[in-house]
Scaffold this active site. Structure first.
Site, PDB file in Angstrom:
ATOM      1  N   ILE A  82       0.482  -6.552   5.803  1.00  0.00           N
ATOM      2  CA  ILE A  82       1.557  -6.080   6.966  1.00  0.00           C
ATOM      3  C   ILE A  82       2.771  -6.063   6.266  1.00  0.00           C
ATOM      4  O   ILE A  82       3.447  -7.009   5.694  1.00  0.00           O
ATOM      5  CB  ILE A  82       1.418  -6.787   8.229  1.00  0.00           C
ATOM      6  CG1 ILE A  82       0.046  -6.853   8.790  1.00  0.00           C
ATOM      7  CG2 ILE A  82       2.261  -6.058   9.001  1.00  0.00           C
ATOM      8  CD1 ILE A  82      -0.551  -5.462   8.990  1.00  0.00           C
ATOM      9  N   LYS A  83       3.413  -4.888   6.169  1.00  0.00           N
ATOM     10  CA  LYS A  83       4.859  -4.762   5.890  1.00  0.00           C
ATOM     11  C   LYS A  83       5.997  -4.689   6.974  1.00  0.00           C
ATOM     12  O   LYS A  83       5.972  -3.909   7.892  1.00  0.00           O
ATOM     13  CB  LYS A  83       4.958  -3.472   4.982  1.00  0.00           C
ATOM     14  CG  LYS A  83       6.155  -3.509   3.841  1.00  0.00           C
ATOM     15  CD  LYS A  83       5.648  -2.202   2.948  1.00  0.00           C
ATOM     16  CE  LYS A  83       6.986  -2.083   2.056  1.00  0.00           C
ATOM     17  NZ  LYS A  83       6.741  -0.512   1.241  1.00  0.00           N
ATOM     18  N   VAL A  84       6.756  -5.679   7.104  1.00  0.00           N
ATOM     19  CA  VAL A  84       7.797  -5.825   7.779  1.00  0.00           C
ATOM     20  C   VAL A  84       9.058  -5.701   7.477  1.00  0.00           C
ATOM     21  O   VAL A  84       9.358  -6.255   6.132  1.00  0.00           O
ATOM     22  CB  VAL A  84       7.707  -7.268   8.694  1.00  0.00           C
ATOM     23  CG1 VAL A  84       6.219  -7.151   9.538  1.00  0.00           C
ATOM     24  CG2 VAL A  84       7.922  -8.417   7.925  1.00  0.00           C
TER      25      VAL A  84
END
Ligand code: E4P
Length: 217
Positions: A82-84
């Site tokens: 997951i890229k935040v």
């Protein structure tokens, strides 16, 4: 150094994966928009091609929204990362997700202080954007050096994923600094193979081999 490819183009990913040199993939909303395809389908396809981490970026900017989207994305495949964004809400989501065993890539990192926060939030990867810093007259590679010094001093487990890479020299400089990963646009990854003396040498060897009249069998 691990090589990720920075694209959402599945044909490119298939072709590069066949080299055996690909360790993962990063995507971002701009790269997804270029494909014109459904985001979740693209991620599903990429995860079936590459066994390593595949970064899928949330679109929400608030904590609850990011968590909702992250739960959808991480269900797609085990290798979804997951890229935040590197914001207070992004780091809060990072902390929560990594606590659950989900891989998280904290993106849009432009300072050593931000990278320190990402490591403290337990990020699996932090993505400093070297090319975009160079574009505004700052040194992207000086940032990588600073982050490596800090991470090594405290033995942080977060991997430095050098992003916004524009040339083979970015890759070489980052490797010299011990950066863990570089994510490369396909043309930059392909350009790593090139040297005119390799082409010239091979042509000469082939010409001489032809003169021997032999085959290897
Ligand atoms: C990687 O995760 C980034 O999205 C990417 O490297 C950004 O590169 P750009 O600055 O060339 O858009």
């Amino acid at each position: 150094m691990k090589f990720f490819v920075d694209t959402a183009d599945t044909a490119e990913i298939k072709s590069l994966a066949s080299s055996g040199l690909l360790d993962g993939v990063t995507t971002n909303p701009s790269l997804v928009a270029k494909t014109g395809k459904k985001f979740t389908e693209i991620i599903r396809e990429i995860c079936a091609i590459v066994a390593g981490p595949v970064s899928a970026e949330v679109a929400a900017t608030d904590y609850d929204g990011m968590m909702r989207e992250a739960y959808v994305l991480r269900e797609i495949a085990k290798n979804v990362t997951i890229k935040v964004p590197l914001t207070p809400d992004g780091l809060r989501a990072c902390n929560r997700l990594t606590g659950d065993g989900t891989m998280v890539n904290v993106t849009l990192c432009f300072s050593a202080a931000q990278a320190l926060l990402a490591a403290k939030a337990g990020a699996s990867f932090v993505s400093p954007f070297v090319g975009r810093l160079d574009d505004v007259g700052e040194s992207g590679m000086a940032l990588i050096a600073d982050i490596m010094q800090i991470y090594n001093a405290y033995h942080f487990k977060t991997e430095v994923l050098v992003a916004s890479v524009r040339s083979p020299m970015h890759v070489v400089e980052a490797a010299k600094l011990g950066a863990h990963v570089a994510t490369l646009p396909p043309p930059v990854l392909r350009s790593l193979f090139n040297h005119p003396l390799t082409d010239k040498g091979l042509a000469a060897f082939l010409a001489d081999w032809g003169k021997t009249g032999q085959t290897i069998a």
